[in-house]
Design a protein around this motif. Structure first.
Motif, PDB file in Angstrom:
ATOM      1  N   LYS A   5    -104.693   9.396  93.316  1.00 14.55           N
ATOM      2  CA  LYS A   5    -104.509  10.183  92.665  1.00 14.55           C
ATOM      3  C   LYS A   5    -103.622  10.946  92.280  1.00 14.55           C
ATOM      4  CE  LYS A   5    -109.317  12.766  91.131  1.00 14.55           C
ATOM      5  NZ  LYS A   5    -109.740  13.535  90.631  1.00 14.55           N
ATOM      6  N   ARG A   6    -103.606  10.443  93.922  1.00 10.10           N
ATOM      7  CA  ARG A   6    -101.989  10.607  94.234  1.00 10.10           C
ATOM      8  C   ARG A   6    -100.956  10.206  93.695  1.00 10.10           C
ATOM      9  NH1 ARG A   6     -99.378  10.137  99.477  1.00 10.10           N
ATOM     10  NH2 ARG A   6     -97.223  12.225  99.700  1.00 10.10           N
ATOM     11  N   GLU A   7    -101.149   8.917  93.444  1.00 15.62           N
ATOM     12  CA  GLU A   7    -100.106   8.087  93.670  1.00 15.62           C
ATOM     13  C   GLU A   7     -99.897   8.297  91.885  1.00 15.62           C
ATOM     14  OE1 GLU A   7    -101.915   4.239  94.849  1.00 15.62           O
ATOM     15  OE2 GLU A   7    -101.141   4.371  96.977  1.00 15.62           O
ATOM     16  N   ARG A   8    -100.566   8.081  91.297  1.00 18.14           N
ATOM     17  CA  ARG A   8    -100.748   8.296  90.094  1.00 18.14           C
ATOM     18  C   ARG A   8    -100.011   9.612  89.182  1.00 18.14           C
ATOM     19  NH1 ARG A   8    -106.418   7.780  87.738  1.00 18.14           N
ATOM     20  NH2 ARG A   8    -107.402   7.918  89.967  1.00 18.14           N
ATOM     21  N   LEU A  10     -97.750  10.980  91.246  1.00 18.09           N
ATOM     22  CA  LEU A  10     -96.295  10.559  91.475  1.00 18.09           C
ATOM     23  C   LEU A  10     -95.500   9.599  90.558  1.00 18.09           C
ATOM     24  CD1 LEU A  10     -96.459  10.679  95.445  1.00 18.09           C
ATOM     25  CD2 LEU A  10     -95.129  12.118  94.337  1.00 18.09           C
ATOM     26  N   LEU A  11     -96.018   9.182  90.109  1.00 13.77           N
ATOM     27  CA  LEU A  11     -95.908   7.846  89.297  1.00 13.77           C
ATOM     28  C   LEU A  11     -95.505   8.721  87.519  1.00 13.77           C
ATOM     29  CD1 LEU A  11     -94.827   4.916  88.410  1.00 13.77           C
ATOM     30  CD2 LEU A  11     -97.769   4.572  87.822  1.00 13.77           C
ATOM     31  N   TRP A  12     -96.799   9.642  87.129  1.00 11.08           N
ATOM     32  CA  TRP A  12     -96.373  11.019  85.635  1.00 11.08           C
ATOM     33  C   TRP A  12     -95.176  11.359  86.038  1.00 11.08           C
ATOM     34  CZ3 TRP A  12     -97.324   9.838  81.559  1.00 11.08           C
ATOM     35  CH2 TRP A  12     -98.918   9.171  81.208  1.00 11.08           C
ATOM     36  N   THR A  13     -94.721  12.048  87.736  1.00  7.34           N
ATOM     37  CA  THR A  13     -93.933  12.668  87.904  1.00  7.34           C
ATOM     38  C   THR A  13     -92.407  12.333  87.830  1.00  7.34           C
ATOM     39  OG1 THR A  13     -95.121  14.138  89.348  1.00  7.34           O
ATOM     40  CG2 THR A  13     -92.965  14.170  89.791  1.00  7.34           C
ATOM     41  N   VAL A  14     -92.497  11.074  88.269  1.00  9.81           N
ATOM     42  CA  VAL A  14     -91.284   9.726  88.703  1.00  9.81           C
ATOM     43  C   VAL A  14     -91.107   9.426  86.525  1.00  9.81           C
ATOM     44  CG1 VAL A  14     -90.413   7.729  88.842  1.00  9.81           C
ATOM     45  CG2 VAL A  14     -91.510   9.015  90.631  1.00  9.81           C
ATOM     46  N   PHE A  15     -92.557   8.808  85.505  1.00  2.50           N
ATOM     47  CA  PHE A  15     -91.896   9.141  84.404  1.00  2.50           C
ATOM     48  C   PHE A  15     -91.342  10.204  83.631  1.00  2.50           C
ATOM     49  CE2 PHE A  15     -93.874   8.671  80.408  1.00  2.50           C
ATOM     50  CZ  PHE A  15     -93.742   7.477  79.918  1.00  2.50           C
ATOM     51  N   LEU A  16     -92.186  11.502  84.268  1.00  4.60           N
ATOM     52  CA  LEU A  16     -91.457  12.431  83.043  1.00  4.60           C
ATOM     53  C   LEU A  16     -89.795  12.978  83.643  1.00  4.60           C
ATOM     54  CD1 LEU A  16     -94.426  14.458  83.175  1.00  4.60           C
ATOM     55  CD2 LEU A  16     -93.943  13.521  81.197  1.00  4.60           C
ATOM     56  N   MET A  17     -89.500  12.059  84.404  1.00  4.78           N
ATOM     57  CA  MET A  17     -88.295  12.652  85.563  1.00  4.78           C
ATOM     58  C   MET A  17     -87.134  11.574  84.929  1.00  4.78           C
ATOM     59  SD  MET A  17     -88.679  13.727  89.492  1.00  4.78           S
ATOM     60  CE  MET A  17     -86.553  14.174  89.454  1.00  4.78           C
ATOM     61  N   ALA A  18     -87.888  10.578  85.031  1.00  2.00           N
ATOM     62  CA  ALA A  18     -86.595   9.867  84.382  1.00  2.00           C
ATOM     63  C   ALA A  18     -86.579  10.329  82.163  1.00  2.00           C
ATOM     64  CB  ALA A  18     -87.135   8.372  84.362  1.00  2.00           C
ATOM     65  N   LEU A  19     -87.366  10.196  82.012  1.00  2.00           N
ATOM     66  CA  LEU A  19     -87.851  11.135  80.050  1.00  2.00           C
ATOM     67  C   LEU A  19     -86.712  12.400  80.481  1.00  2.00           C
ATOM     68  CD1 LEU A  19     -89.183  10.322  77.916  1.00  2.00           C
ATOM     69  CD2 LEU A  19     -90.680  11.791  77.849  1.00  2.00           C
ATOM     70  N   TRP A  20     -87.522  12.947  81.030  1.00  2.00           N
ATOM     71  CA  TRP A  20     -86.325  14.150  81.169  1.00  2.00           C
ATOM     72  C   TRP A  20     -84.462  14.703  81.277  1.00  2.00           C
ATOM     73  CZ3 TRP A  20     -85.238  18.756  78.863  1.00  2.00           C
ATOM     74  CH2 TRP A  20     -84.042  19.857  79.277  1.00  2.00           C
ATOM     75  N   LEU A  21     -84.472  12.641  82.078  1.00  2.00           N
ATOM     76  CA  LEU A  21     -83.364  12.740  82.533  1.00  2.00           C
ATOM     77  C   LEU A  21     -82.572  12.012  81.288  1.00  2.00           C
ATOM     78  CD1 LEU A  21     -80.761  11.937  84.464  1.00  2.00           C
ATOM     79  CD2 LEU A  21     -81.758   9.899  85.108  1.00  2.00           C
ATOM     80  N   MET A  22     -82.756  10.660  80.261  1.00  2.00           N
ATOM     81  CA  MET A  22     -82.951  10.373  79.525  1.00  2.00           C
ATOM     82  C   MET A  22     -82.728  11.082  78.277  1.00  2.00           C
ATOM     83  SD  MET A  22     -84.725   6.821  79.383  1.00  2.00           S
ATOM     84  CE  MET A  22     -85.837   7.047  77.739  1.00  2.00           C
ATOM     85  N   PHE A  23     -83.465  12.550  77.919  1.00  2.00           N
ATOM     86  CA  PHE A  23     -83.270  13.258  77.166  1.00  2.00           C
ATOM     87  C   PHE A  23     -81.995  14.268  77.175  1.00  2.00           C
ATOM     88  CE2 PHE A  23     -83.426  17.531  76.197  1.00  2.00           C
ATOM     89  CZ  PHE A  23     -84.078  17.735  74.702  1.00  2.00           C
TER      90      PHE A  23
END
Length: 178
Positions: A5-8, A10-23
């Motif tokens: 659960k912890r790794e998932r 963190l992975l979602w957090t990295v994904f959302l940060m990358a999405l925000w950065l691209m936006f």
């Protein structure tokens, strides 16, 4: 391989940060750059408006050469008499003898509130360098003057020998006052 659960999370957090950065990078940043440019234009227009509103009537507003180079008139409210004097001074500086000076009919330009008046100069000069020097001086003054047409021919003396050169030059004088 199963993720905890912890790794998932963190992975979602990295994904959302990358999405925000691209936006931000591809959508927000160009808009912010454009907004900065608009703010600069607004400040420039406000300073021009302040200069225009603070000047006294009949006073010539001298713009900087940088502004004159951007299609603005260096002196915004010159009269035909001022143009006559300035063109005569430029002719003397170019070693040209003005034979006649004829001002044409004023007509509106494409820009609202601006007018153009053709000025036809007839001149005599010793050679090609003088008239090209006059045309260059007119163009470099930034006075709302533009050389439109030049005709040049050799002048013959009474004995048939080649003398200097004679010519005509049409200059457009752009101004605010009709």
């Amino acid at each position: 391989m199963k993720l905890s659960k912890r790794e998932r999370a963190l992975l979602w957090t990295v994904f959302l940060m990358a999405l925000w950065l691209m936006f931000y990078r591809f959508y927000m940043e160009p808009i912010l750059i454009q907004l900065d440019g608009c703010e600069e234009e607004i400040r420039e227009i406000q300073s021009r408006m302040e200069r225009i509103s603070s000047r006294k009537s009949g006073e010539q507003e001298a713009l900087s050469p940088e502004e004159a180079g951007q299609g603005q008139l260096f002196y915004r409210n010159l009269t035909a008499g001022d143009m006559d004097r300035i063109l005569r001074e430029l002719a003397v500086a170019s070693q040209i003898e003005l034979l006649s000076f004829e001002t044409g009919e004023t007509s509106p330009m494409g820009t609202a509130g601006f007018y153009q008046t053709p000025v036809k100069l007839e001149f005599r000069c010793a050679g090609l360098n003088q008239w090209s020097d006059l045309a260059e001086r007119i163009g470099s003054r930034g006075l709302g003057l533009q050389v439109k047409e030049v005709s040049l021919w050799e002048e013959e003396t009474k004995d048939g020998a080649a003398g200097g050169r004679k010519g005509t030059m049409t200059v457009m004088f752009c101004h605010e006052n009709e």
